[in-house]
Scaffold this motif. Sequence first.
Motif, PDB file in Angstrom:
ATOM      1  N   PHE A  12      46.956  86.221  50.459  1.00  0.00           N
ATOM      2  CA  PHE A  12      45.294  86.176  51.550  1.00  0.00           C
ATOM      3  C   PHE A  12      45.821  86.348  53.012  1.00  0.00           C
ATOM      4  O   PHE A  12      45.405  87.642  53.655  1.00  0.00           O
ATOM      5  CB  PHE A  12      44.626  85.331  51.540  1.00  0.00           C
ATOM      6  N   LYS A  13      46.580  85.835  53.466  1.00  0.00           N
ATOM      7  CA  LYS A  13      46.879  85.949  54.750  1.00  0.00           C
ATOM      8  C   LYS A  13      48.360  86.928  55.822  1.00  0.00           C
ATOM      9  O   LYS A  13      48.150  87.377  55.669  1.00  0.00           O
ATOM     10  CB  LYS A  13      48.038  84.748  55.176  1.00  0.00           C
ATOM     11  N   SER A  15      47.998  90.004  53.388  1.00  0.00           N
ATOM     12  CA  SER A  15      47.167  90.671  53.295  1.00  0.00           C
ATOM     13  C   SER A  15      46.009  90.940  54.756  1.00  0.00           C
ATOM     14  O   SER A  15      45.926  92.115  55.649  1.00  0.00           O
ATOM     15  CB  SER A  15      46.401  91.126  52.223  1.00  0.00           C
ATOM     16  N   LEU A  16      45.571  89.691  55.170  1.00  0.00           N
ATOM     17  CA  LEU A  16      45.056  90.063  56.423  1.00  0.00           C
ATOM     18  C   LEU A  16      45.675  90.294  57.804  1.00  0.00           C
ATOM     19  O   LEU A  16      45.142  91.203  58.809  1.00  0.00           O
ATOM     20  CB  LEU A  16      44.601  88.334  56.709  1.00  0.00           C
ATOM     21  N   THR A  17      46.971  90.144  57.866  1.00  0.00           N
ATOM     22  CA  THR A  17      47.794  90.277  59.139  1.00  0.00           C
ATOM     23  C   THR A  17      48.060  92.336  59.091  1.00  0.00           C
ATOM     24  O   THR A  17      48.388  92.758  59.774  1.00  0.00           O
ATOM     25  CB  THR A  17      49.198  89.349  59.478  1.00  0.00           C
ATOM     26  N   GLY A  19      45.657  94.144  56.906  1.00  0.00           N
ATOM     27  CA  GLY A  19      44.559  94.515  57.585  1.00  0.00           C
ATOM     28  C   GLY A  19      44.539  95.000  59.140  1.00  0.00           C
ATOM     29  O   GLY A  19      44.276  96.086  59.894  1.00  0.00           O
ATOM     30  N   ILE A  20      44.276  93.662  59.785  1.00  0.00           N
ATOM     31  CA  ILE A  20      44.751  93.832  60.891  1.00  0.00           C
ATOM     32  C   ILE A  20      45.838  94.617  61.777  1.00  0.00           C
ATOM     33  O   ILE A  20      44.664  95.492  63.470  1.00  0.00           O
ATOM     34  CB  ILE A  20      44.459  92.338  61.993  1.00  0.00           C
ATOM     35  N   THR A  21      46.933  94.730  61.450  1.00  0.00           N
ATOM     36  CA  THR A  21      47.580  95.952  62.013  1.00  0.00           C
ATOM     37  C   THR A  21      47.125  96.688  62.167  1.00  0.00           C
ATOM     38  O   THR A  21      47.283  97.984  63.150  1.00  0.00           O
ATOM     39  CB  THR A  21      49.212  95.349  61.641  1.00  0.00           C
TER      40      THR A  21
END
Length: 64
Positions: A12-13, A15-17, A19-21
């Motif tokens: 999850f972490k 994928s989250l980073t 996605g933010i990038t």
Amino acid sequence: MEALTNFFLSLFKISLTAGITAGIILLVRPLAAKKLPRRAIYALWAIVLLRLVLPFSLPSPVSI
């Protein structure tokens, strides 16, 4: 059970980073389209791709 929870939390972490990038690149791209060469835009997308493909993160003193 704890190992599975840790795996999904790290996934999850990552994928989250990524996605933010990707969101930042999508916001910056129209603003810098004429200033940045096409190779630079591809290099930014390569960073997102590497983040999704490589399933580890480097330790950092700054954390989200």
